[in-house]
Design a protein around this motif. Structure first.
Motif, PDB file in Angstrom:
ATOM      1  N   PHE A  73      15.500  16.784 -17.394  1.00 44.01           N
ATOM      2  CA  PHE A  73      15.828  18.192 -17.199  1.00 44.01           C
ATOM      3  C   PHE A  73      16.500  18.454 -15.843  1.00 44.01           C
ATOM      4  CE2 PHE A  73      14.712  22.514 -15.782  1.00 44.01           C
ATOM      5  CZ  PHE A  73      15.377  23.234 -16.761  1.00 44.01           C
ATOM      6  N   TYR A  74      16.001  17.809 -14.772  1.00 41.20           N
ATOM      7  CA  TYR A  74      16.586  18.101 -13.457  1.00 41.20           C
ATOM      8  C   TYR A  74      18.034  17.608 -13.369  1.00 41.20           C
ATOM      9  CZ  TYR A  74      16.806  19.287  -8.569  1.00 41.20           C
ATOM     10  OH  TYR A  74      17.163  19.881  -7.378  1.00 41.20           O
ATOM     11  N   ASP A  75      18.358  16.540 -14.096  1.00 46.33           N
ATOM     12  CA  ASP A  75      19.766  16.117 -14.167  1.00 46.33           C
ATOM     13  C   ASP A  75      20.626  17.238 -14.739  1.00 46.33           C
ATOM     14  OD1 ASP A  75      19.060  13.646 -13.206  1.00 46.33           O
ATOM     15  OD2 ASP A  75      19.171  12.630 -15.152  1.00 46.33           O
ATOM     16  N   LEU A  76      20.078  17.944 -15.709  1.00 47.03           N
ATOM     17  CA  LEU A  76      20.815  19.041 -16.336  1.00 47.03           C
ATOM     18  C   LEU A  76      20.960  20.217 -15.370  1.00 47.03           C
ATOM     19  CD1 LEU A  76      22.086  19.138 -19.104  1.00 47.03           C
ATOM     20  CD2 LEU A  76      20.026  20.248 -19.981  1.00 47.03           C
ATOM     21  N   VAL A  77      19.932  20.448 -14.542  1.00 49.95           N
ATOM     22  CA  VAL A  77      20.012  21.491 -13.507  1.00 49.95           C
ATOM     23  C   VAL A  77      21.186  21.189 -12.569  1.00 49.95           C
ATOM     24  CG1 VAL A  77      18.811  22.589 -11.569  1.00 49.95           C
ATOM     25  CG2 VAL A  77      17.534  21.950 -13.629  1.00 49.95           C
ATOM     26  N   ILE A  78      21.315  19.924 -12.176  1.00 52.00           N
ATOM     27  CA  ILE A  78      22.422  19.522 -11.296  1.00 52.00           C
ATOM     28  C   ILE A  78      23.754  19.616 -12.026  1.00 52.00           C
ATOM     29  CG2 ILE A  78      23.426  17.547 -10.073  1.00 52.00           C
ATOM     30  CD1 ILE A  78      20.513  16.761  -9.334  1.00 52.00           C
ATOM     31  N   GLU A  79      23.785  19.192 -13.286  1.00 55.01           N
ATOM     32  CA  GLU A  79      25.016  19.243 -14.082  1.00 55.01           C
ATOM     33  C   GLU A  79      25.570  20.666 -14.149  1.00 55.01           C
ATOM     34  OE1 GLU A  79      28.177  18.236 -16.364  1.00 55.01           O
ATOM     35  OE2 GLU A  79      26.690  16.706 -15.897  1.00 55.01           O
ATOM     36  N   VAL A  80      24.684  21.633 -14.361  1.00 58.64           N
ATOM     37  CA  VAL A  80      25.111  23.034 -14.444  1.00 58.64           C
ATOM     38  C   VAL A  80      25.732  23.479 -13.126  1.00 58.64           C
ATOM     39  CG1 VAL A  80      24.250  25.413 -14.594  1.00 58.64           C
ATOM     40  CG2 VAL A  80      23.491  23.713 -16.267  1.00 58.64           C
ATOM     41  N   GLY A 196      28.295  29.373  -3.689  1.00 58.17           N
ATOM     42  CA  GLY A 196      27.006  28.702  -3.582  1.00 58.17           C
ATOM     43  C   GLY A 196      26.119  29.088  -4.767  1.00 58.17           C
ATOM     44  N   PHE A 197      25.554  28.090  -5.413  1.00 57.31           N
ATOM     45  CA  PHE A 197      24.797  28.332  -6.640  1.00 57.31           C
ATOM     46  C   PHE A 197      23.316  28.117  -6.362  1.00 57.31           C
ATOM     47  CE2 PHE A 197      24.178  27.659 -11.334  1.00 57.31           C
ATOM     48  CZ  PHE A 197      24.855  28.804 -11.729  1.00 57.31           C
ATOM     49  N   PRO A 198      22.471  29.113  -6.604  1.00 60.56           N
ATOM     50  CA  PRO A 198      21.047  28.931  -6.359  1.00 60.56           C
ATOM     51  C   PRO A 198      20.421  27.949  -7.369  1.00 60.56           C
ATOM     52  CG  PRO A 198      21.621  31.265  -6.537  1.00 60.56           C
ATOM     53  CD  PRO A 198      22.788  30.480  -7.033  1.00 60.56           C
ATOM     54  N   GLU A 199      19.504  27.127  -6.873  1.00 63.20           N
ATOM     55  CA  GLU A 199      18.818  26.168  -7.747  1.00 63.20           C
ATOM     56  C   GLU A 199      18.024  26.891  -8.831  1.00 63.20           C
ATOM     57  OE1 GLU A 199      16.078  22.162  -7.234  1.00 63.20           O
ATOM     58  OE2 GLU A 199      15.968  23.736  -5.715  1.00 63.20           O
ATOM     59  N   SER A 200      17.416  28.014  -8.469  1.00 63.43           N
ATOM     60  CA  SER A 200      16.619  28.769  -9.440  1.00 63.43           C
ATOM     61  C   SER A 200      17.492  29.277 -10.590  1.00 63.43           C
ATOM     62  CB  SER A 200      15.938  29.946  -8.746  1.00 63.43           C
ATOM     63  OG  SER A 200      16.884  30.709  -8.023  1.00 63.43           O
ATOM     64  N   HIS A 201      18.696  29.696 -10.253  1.00 64.72           N
ATOM     65  CA  HIS A 201      19.651  30.185 -11.259  1.00 64.72           C
ATOM     66  C   HIS A 201      20.063  29.031 -12.180  1.00 64.72           C
ATOM     67  CE1 HIS A 201      23.232  33.193 -11.780  1.00 64.72           C
ATOM     68  NE2 HIS A 201      22.921  32.623 -12.914  1.00 64.72           N
ATOM     69  N   SER A 202      20.370  27.892 -11.561  1.00 63.21           N
ATOM     70  CA  SER A 202      20.794  26.723 -12.324  1.00 63.21           C
ATOM     71  C   SER A 202      19.694  26.228 -13.250  1.00 63.21           C
ATOM     72  CB  SER A 202      21.218  25.611 -11.365  1.00 63.21           C
ATOM     73  OG  SER A 202      21.822  24.552 -12.058  1.00 63.21           O
ATOM     74  N   ALA A 203      18.451  26.259 -12.767  1.00 64.16           N
ATOM     75  CA  ALA A 203      17.320  25.813 -13.600  1.00 64.16           C
ATOM     76  C   ALA A 203      17.145  26.726 -14.809  1.00 64.16           C
ATOM     77  CB  ALA A 203      16.042  25.777 -12.763  1.00 64.16           C
ATOM     78  N   SER A 204      17.305  28.036 -14.599  1.00 68.24           N
ATOM     79  CA  SER A 204      17.201  28.985 -15.719  1.00 68.24           C
ATOM     80  C   SER A 204      18.289  28.713 -16.758  1.00 68.24           C
ATOM     81  CB  SER A 204      17.325  30.423 -15.207  1.00 68.24           C
ATOM     82  OG  SER A 204      16.299  30.713 -14.299  1.00 68.24           O
ATOM     83  N   PHE A 205      19.511  28.471 -16.275  1.00 70.23           N
ATOM     84  CA  PHE A 205      20.613  28.165 -17.190  1.00 70.23           C
ATOM     85  C   PHE A 205      20.380  26.837 -17.898  1.00 70.23           C
ATOM     86  CE2 PHE A 205      24.472  30.779 -15.502  1.00 70.23           C
ATOM     87  CZ  PHE A 205      23.821  31.933 -15.854  1.00 70.23           C
ATOM     88  N   ALA A 206      19.804  25.858 -17.177  1.00 70.42           N
ATOM     89  CA  ALA A 206      19.582  24.532 -17.763  1.00 70.42           C
ATOM     90  C   ALA A 206      18.602  24.598 -18.929  1.00 70.42           C
ATOM     91  CB  ALA A 206      19.083  23.561 -16.698  1.00 70.42           C
ATOM     92  N   VAL A 207      17.650  25.540 -18.880  1.00 73.32           N
ATOM     93  CA  VAL A 207      16.718  25.718 -20.005  1.00 73.32           C
ATOM     94  C   VAL A 207      17.501  26.041 -21.276  1.00 73.32           C
ATOM     95  CG1 VAL A 207      14.893  27.170 -20.976  1.00 73.32           C
ATOM     96  CG2 VAL A 207      14.760  26.446 -18.592  1.00 73.32           C
ATOM     97  N   LEU A 208      18.436  26.977 -21.162  1.00 74.89           N
ATOM     98  CA  LEU A 208      19.217  27.376 -22.342  1.00 74.89           C
ATOM     99  C   LEU A 208      20.213  26.287 -22.738  1.00 74.89           C
ATOM    100  CD1 LEU A 208      19.905  31.156 -21.611  1.00 74.89           C
ATOM    101  CD2 LEU A 208      17.982  30.089 -22.794  1.00 74.89           C
ATOM    102  N   ALA A 209      20.740  25.553 -21.749  1.00 74.55           N
ATOM    103  CA  ALA A 209      21.633  24.429 -22.059  1.00 74.55           C
ATOM    104  C   ALA A 209      20.878  23.378 -22.871  1.00 74.55           C
ATOM    105  CB  ALA A 209      22.183  23.816 -20.770  1.00 74.55           C
ATOM    106  N   TYR A 210      19.667  23.053 -22.424  1.00 77.80           N
ATOM    107  CA  TYR A 210      18.872  22.041 -23.127  1.00 77.80           C
ATOM    108  C   TYR A 210      18.490  22.520 -24.534  1.00 77.80           C
ATOM    109  CZ  TYR A 210      15.060  19.037 -24.569  1.00 77.80           C
ATOM    110  OH  TYR A 210      14.269  18.186 -25.300  1.00 77.80           O
TER     111      TYR A 210
END
Length: 326
Positions: A73-80, A196-210
Motif C-alpha cells: 500500500f505505501y508504494d501506492l501512496v508514493i506512486e500517487v 507539494g503533495f501532502p502524504e495524508s492526501h496521497s494516502a487517502s487517494f491510494a485507498v481508492l486507487a487500490y
C-alpha cells in the motif's frame, strides 16, 4: 488541522460496482471488506494495466507503474504523489527509483534525518517531510515551518525565497550538515513550488486507487459497467473503456430495445457474465425516452421497428436508436 472533503467520481463508481457485485453474487462486499495487500492486484498495476483505476490511469502514471512496481500500500501512496510537477521539478523521481532498484546508495547524515526520510529512501516527496526537515535539520519552530509551507506556493511571486533560503541553509550548516546536503535539500524544497503533495492526501487517494484496481482485477464486468455509468470522469471516453474491457475478455453486448435499461448492466450470457450496454450510451436519447420505452415493452418486447412509433417515441428518438443499431 486542515481537512479536504472532496467529491470524487470514483467514489460513485466504486459504490455502483459494489452494489452490482452484491446483486449477482452471494457476497456482502463493502469498501471496508475489500481484501488488503492483494498480490495479484499489485501485479496488474506493476504491468501498467491501470486504465480506469483512480489516480494512476494517466499516460505518465502508466509509464511509471512498471518502473516503480508497487508491491504494498505505501508504494501506492508514493506512486500517487511522485508523478507530480513538484517531485519532477525537484529532481526527486530518478534518485528515488535508482535507490529503490538498488542502483544508487544513500547515506543519511544522521538518525534524525533518517527518521524523516527513510520511508521515501532519503528523498523528500511529501509536504509533511519538508515541514519536518525544516524543523529537525534547520531548527525551524513549528510556526516557522508552517510559514515555509504557506510560502512554498508563492516564493516566486513574493521574493521571500532569499529569506527562507538563508534561514534553511544557515540553520543546517550551524547544526553540522554539509553545504552540499543543505543546498540539495533546499533545491528539492524549492522544486515543490505550489505542487507539494501532502502524504495524508496521497494516502487517502491510494485507498481508492487500490480498491478500484482490486475491483478491476476480480470483477471487471461490474467495474467497467460502473465506470461507464459514472461518466463523465477520469481520462478516458466510453469507447476507450469498452475497448479496454474487451482486452480483459469482458463480453460487451450492444444496446437493444428489448434488453437494455437506461444504465449499463451486468447480465449472464450463457455461462459467462457480460455487460449489456444501456440507452445512456445512445447520444441524444434522453432518460425520459428510456423510461417510456422500457415501460411500453413491459417484458414482451418489440418484434418490429414500426411498433416504436405507437408507443410515443419521436421520429428523432427512433432514428437515434437505429443509428446505434439498437
Amino acid at each position: 488541522l486542515k481537512v479536504d472533503v472532496l467529491a470524487l467520481g470514483m467514489l460513485t463508481a466504486i459504490r455502483k460496482s459494489i452494489d452490482l457485485i452484491n446483486t449477482y453474487t452471494d457476497s456482502q462486499l463493502t469498501l471496508a471488506s475489500i481484501p488488503q495487500e492483494d498480490p495479484k492486484t499489485y501485479s496488474m498495476l506493476s504491468r501498467g494495466d491501470s486504465i480506469g483505476v483512480f489516480q494512476v490511469e494517466s499516460r505518465a502514471q502508466i509509464a511509471m507503474l512498471p518502473r516503480l512496481k508497487p508491491r504494498c500500500f505505501y508504494d501506492l501512496v508514493i506512486e500517487v504523489a511522485i508523478v507530480r510537477p513538484g517531485p519532477i521539478q525537484g529532481d526527486m523521481v530518478h534518485p528515488y527509483l535508482k535507490r529503490r532498484e538498488g542502483v544508487e546508495t544513500f547515506e543519511y547524515p544522521n538518525e534524525t534525518i533518517k527518521q524523516v526520510l527513510k520511508r521515501t529512501l532519503g528523498v523528500p516527496i511529501f509536504q509533511e517531510q519538508v515541514i519536518k526537515l525544516a524543523m529537525v535539520a534547520a531548527g525551524f519552530s513549528g510556526g516557522e515551518a508552517d510559514q515555509l509551507r504557506r510560502a512554498m506556493a508563492s516564493w516566486k511571486k513574493t521574493g521571500d525565497l532569499v529569506k527562507f533560503k538563508n534561514k534553511l541553509i544557515d540553520g543546517m550548516l550551524s547544526r553540522g550538515y554539509e553545504q552540499e546536503f543543505a543546498e540539495r535539500i533546499f533545491d528539492q524544497i524549492m522544486g515543490f513550488g505550489e505542487y507539494g503533495f501532502p502524504e495524508s492526501h496521497s494516502a487517502s487517494f491510494a485507498v481508492l486507487a487500490y480498491c478500484s484496481a482490486w475491483l478491476k482485477y476480480y470483477y471487471p464486468e461490474a467495474f467497467y459497467a460502473s465506470l461507464l455509468n459514472s461518466l463523465p470522469m477520469g481520462f478516458y471516453s466510453a469507447s476507450q473503456l469498452v475497448q479496454d474491457a474487451r482486452r480483459h475478455n469482458v463480453l460487451i453486448l450492444p444496446v437493444c430495445v428489448n434488453q437494455s435499461l437506461h444504465d449499463h448492466q451486468v447480465v449472464r450470457c450463457g455461462k459467462q457474465l457480460a455487460i449489456r450496454l444501456g440507452f445512456r450510451q445512445v447520444k441524444g436519447f434522453s432518460p425520459d425516452s428510456s423510461r417510456q420505452l422500457i415501460k411500453a415493452r413491459a417484458g414482451k418486447g418489440f418484434s418490429h421497428p414500426s411498433q416504436l412509433k405507437h408507443i410515443g417515441l419521436s421520429r428523432r428518438d427512433i432514428e437515434l436508436l437505429a443509428s446505434a443499431d439498437a
